[in-house]
Design a protein around this motif. Structure first.
Motif, mmCIF file in Angstrom:
data_model
loop_
_atom_site.group_PDB
_atom_site.id
_atom_site.type_symbol
_atom_site.label_atom_id
_atom_site.label_comp_id
_atom_site.label_asym_id
_atom_site.label_seq_id
_atom_site.Cartn_x
_atom_site.Cartn_y
_atom_site.Cartn_z
ATOM 1 N N LYS A 199 0.830 -1.196 0.000
ATOM 2 C CA LYS A 199 0.000 0.000 0.000
ATOM 3 C C LYS A 199 0.870 1.254 0.000
ATOM 4 N N GLY A 200 0.549 2.189 -0.894
ATOM 5 C CA GLY A 200 1.256 3.456 -0.937
ATOM 6 C C GLY A 200 2.569 3.428 -1.689
ATOM 7 N N SER A 201 2.886 2.304 -2.344
ATOM 8 C CA SER A 201 4.150 2.199 -3.068
ATOM 9 C C SER A 201 3.919 1.548 -4.426
ATOM 10 N N ASN A 202 4.565 2.092 -5.458
ATOM 11 C CA ASN A 202 4.495 1.483 -6.785
ATOM 12 C C ASN A 202 5.541 0.393 -6.975
ATOM 13 N N VAL A 203 6.457 0.289 -6.026
ATOM 14 C CA VAL A 203 7.503 -0.729 -6.084
ATOM 15 C C VAL A 203 7.064 -1.923 -5.256
ATOM 16 N N ASN A 204 7.087 -3.098 -5.858
ATOM 17 C CA ASN A 204 6.662 -4.308 -5.161
ATOM 18 C C ASN A 204 7.672 -4.753 -4.113
ATOM 19 N N MET A 205 7.169 -5.419 -3.088
ATOM 20 C CA MET A 205 8.040 -6.161 -2.195
ATOM 21 C C MET A 205 8.360 -7.493 -2.866
ATOM 22 N N LEU A 206 9.563 -7.947 -2.696
ATOM 23 C CA LEU A 206 10.005 -9.199 -3.312
ATOM 24 C C LEU A 206 10.514 -10.159 -2.248
ATOM 25 N N LYS A 207 10.239 -11.435 -2.473
ATOM 26 C CA LYS A 207 10.765 -12.482 -1.581
ATOM 27 C C LYS A 207 11.367 -13.595 -2.428
ATOM 28 N N ALA A 208 12.531 -14.059 -2.033
ATOM 29 C CA ALA A 208 13.172 -15.180 -2.709
ATOM 30 C C ALA A 208 13.562 -16.231 -1.679
ATOM 31 N N ARG A 209 13.467 -17.489 -2.088
ATOM 32 C CA ARG A 209 13.942 -18.602 -1.257
ATOM 33 C C ARG A 209 14.927 -19.425 -2.079
ATOM 34 N N ILE A 210 16.072 -19.723 -1.476
ATOM 35 C CA ILE A 210 17.093 -20.532 -2.142
ATOM 36 C C ILE A 210 17.599 -21.570 -1.160
ATOM 37 N N ASP A 211 17.642 -22.816 -1.591
ATOM 38 C CA ASP A 211 18.225 -23.879 -0.786
ATOM 39 C C ASP A 211 19.640 -24.158 -1.283
ATOM 40 N N TYR A 212 20.597 -24.073 -0.369
ATOM 41 C CA TYR A 212 21.990 -24.394 -0.684
ATOM 42 C C TYR A 212 22.343 -25.721 -0.012
ATOM 43 N N HIS B 140 11.914 -4.700 0.063
ATOM 44 C CA HIS B 140 11.028 -3.643 -0.420
ATOM 45 C C HIS B 140 11.903 -2.401 -0.499
ATOM 46 N N ASN B 141 12.423 -2.154 -1.683
ATOM 47 C CA ASN B 141 13.493 -1.193 -1.870
ATOM 48 C C ASN B 141 13.190 -0.313 -3.073
ATOM 49 N N ASP B 142 13.193 0.989 -2.873
ATOM 50 C CA ASP B 142 12.944 1.937 -3.960
ATOM 51 C C ASP B 142 14.245 2.683 -4.261
ATOM 52 N N PRO B 143 14.854 2.439 -5.435
ATOM 53 C CA PRO B 143 16.104 3.128 -5.763
ATOM 54 C C PRO B 143 15.923 4.593 -6.102
ATOM 55 N N GLN B 144 14.684 5.066 -6.134
ATOM 56 C CA GLN B 144 14.380 6.469 -6.423
ATOM 57 C C GLN B 144 14.840 6.842 -7.836
ATOM 58 N N ILE C 285 11.668 -1.528 -12.465
ATOM 59 C CA ILE C 285 12.284 -1.965 -11.211
ATOM 60 C C ILE C 285 11.719 -3.320 -10.785
ATOM 61 N N ASN C 286 10.393 -3.452 -10.843
ATOM 62 C CA ASN C 286 9.749 -4.697 -10.420
ATOM 63 C C ASN C 286 10.190 -5.876 -11.276
ATOM 64 N N LYS C 287 10.291 -5.662 -12.583
ATOM 65 C CA LYS C 287 10.714 -6.729 -13.480
ATOM 66 C C LYS C 287 12.187 -7.075 -13.275
ATOM 67 N N ALA C 288 13.025 -6.046 -13.114
ATOM 68 C CA ALA C 288 14.461 -6.278 -12.978
ATOM 69 C C ALA C 288 14.777 -7.080 -11.724
ATOM 70 N N MET C 289 14.068 -6.826 -10.646
ATOM 71 C CA MET C 289 14.356 -7.531 -9.396
ATOM 72 C C MET C 289 14.134 -9.031 -9.534
ATOM 73 N N THR C 290 13.078 -9.429 -10.214
ATOM 74 C CA THR C 290 12.806 -10.861 -10.361
ATOM 75 C C THR C 290 13.854 -11.539 -11.235
ATOM 76 N N ILE C 291 14.500 -10.775 -12.117
ATOM 77 C CA ILE C 291 15.550 -11.329 -12.970
ATOM 78 C C ILE C 291 16.880 -11.389 -12.231
ATOM 79 N N LEU C 292 17.161 -10.366 -11.416
ATOM 80 C CA LEU C 292 18.467 -10.263 -10.774
ATOM 81 C C LEU C 292 18.640 -11.194 -9.583
ATOM 82 N N VAL C 293 17.557 -11.498 -8.876
ATOM 83 C CA VAL C 293 17.676 -12.266 -7.645
ATOM 84 C C VAL C 293 18.359 -13.623 -7.834
ATOM 85 N N PRO C 294 18.019 -14.417 -8.856
ATOM 86 C CA PRO C 294 18.742 -15.682 -9.036
ATOM 87 C C PRO C 294 20.243 -15.491 -9.219
ATOM 88 N N LYS C 295 20.639 -14.409 -9.899
ATOM 89 C CA LYS C 295 22.057 -14.134 -10.085
ATOM 90 C C LYS C 295 22.723 -13.786 -8.757
#
Length: 296
Positions: A50-63, A176-180, A188-198
């Motif tokens: 609420k109140g933000s155009n930038v999505n919160m993102l969550k990632a889970r990785i098992d090592y 939940h990070n807004d680079p301003q 921003i929302n699309k890039a985060m989902t691509i960058l997280v695996p890297k």
């Protein structure tokens, strides 16, 4: 440590039990999350806030080849970050809030022609037998104003949850990070989902490298652990004292030592038998100096 999600500004303070619980609920819960990636060893979810155009993102990785305590150390160690974080320009702790909370500065490279970003965040952490937690949010500091050449980003809430598995560990990253700046939120929302695996792959590589590196670089320096609270080589002021400490000059030049310079000082203080700093450390510092992004 109230989050600035509703535009509030607060003075840094230790996180409350409610704030730790909220972060755990975000990492563990399903409420409001939409899954974007579903693999046996990883997953990515997004959530509108609420109140933000930038999505919160969550990632889970098992090592399956990374120990939970090693990953926790890698995420904390400010000197090793210079080795594995290619995007880092500078970073340092501004002040200590308590034994499990500090206020720090971090700046990072962005691809040309975008401006580099920097952050001033209050960070809290906790380690128990069953999990490790680190999370942060942005707060202003009177002695850390906006710097020329950087856009000041906002971390509304970002952090890590690490849990040991029978073999390896499970890693959660919540952001939940807004680079301003002028970047459209959908990019921003699309890039985060691509960058997280890297990012996950980079962290795994860093963890495998860390034990050998740490053995030759201040092996006893782990002030983020309760058992090592007296081993810190830092003499950080508290928040009130930091208000009288100049961090930048009128031109925006840093007046404090970066983690790279602190690491060099510590290396010079180590016994002569200690291994020298890695070539990658030197190359990273030289590249940043050449670009004019890190002042000596």
């Amino acid at each position: 440590m109230a989050s600035p999600e509703n535009g509030a500004v607060d003075i840094p303070r230790p996180a409350t039990e409610e704030e730790y619980s909220r972060f755990l609920d975000l990492a563990d819960g399903d409420d409001g999350w939409t899954q974007k990636l579903d693999k046996p060893d990883s997953g990515i979810w997004t959530r509108q806030e609420k109140g933000s155009n930038v999505n919160m993102l969550k990632a889970r990785i098992d090592y399956d080849d990374v120990d939970a305590s090693v990953l926790y150390d890698v995420l904390h160690d400010p000197y090793f970050r210079r080795v594995w974080d290619d995007n880092m320009i500078d970073g340092f702790e501004i002040c200590q809030i308590d034994a499990h909370t500090d206020l720090g500065y971090y700046s990072m490279r962005w691809p040309t022609p975008l401006s580099n970003r920097d952050y001033v965040n209050v960070r809290a952490w906790r380690a128990t037998a069953k999990e490790y937690i680190i999370f942060n949010h942005s707060v202003p500091h009177p002695k850390m104003p906006l710097r020329p050449g950087f856009v000041r980003g906002i971390s509304f809430l970002s952090g890590y949850l690490i849990r040991p598995l029978e073999k390896g560990c499970r890693f959660y990253y919540v952001s939940h990070n807004d680079p301003q700046g002028q970047i459209p939120s959908f990019i921003i929302n699309k890039a985060m989902t691509i960058l997280v695996p890297k990012i996950g792959d980079k962290l795994r590589s860093a963890c495998l490298q860390y034990p050998g590196w740490k053995a030759d670089h201040q092996p006893d320096y782990k002030p983020w652990l309760d058992s090592a609270s007296e081993n810190s080589s830092e003499d950080l002021p508290n928040y009130e004292d930091s208000l009288s400490r100049d961090l930048v000059d009128a031109r925006g030049k840093l007046l404090v030592k970066s983690t790279a310079e602190q690491g060099m000082d510590a290396a010079r203080a180590e016994p002569a038998t200690a291994a020298p700093a890695s070539e990658k450390d030197d190359e990273g510092i030289a590249a940043a100096d050449d670009a004019g992004e890190v002042e000596p």
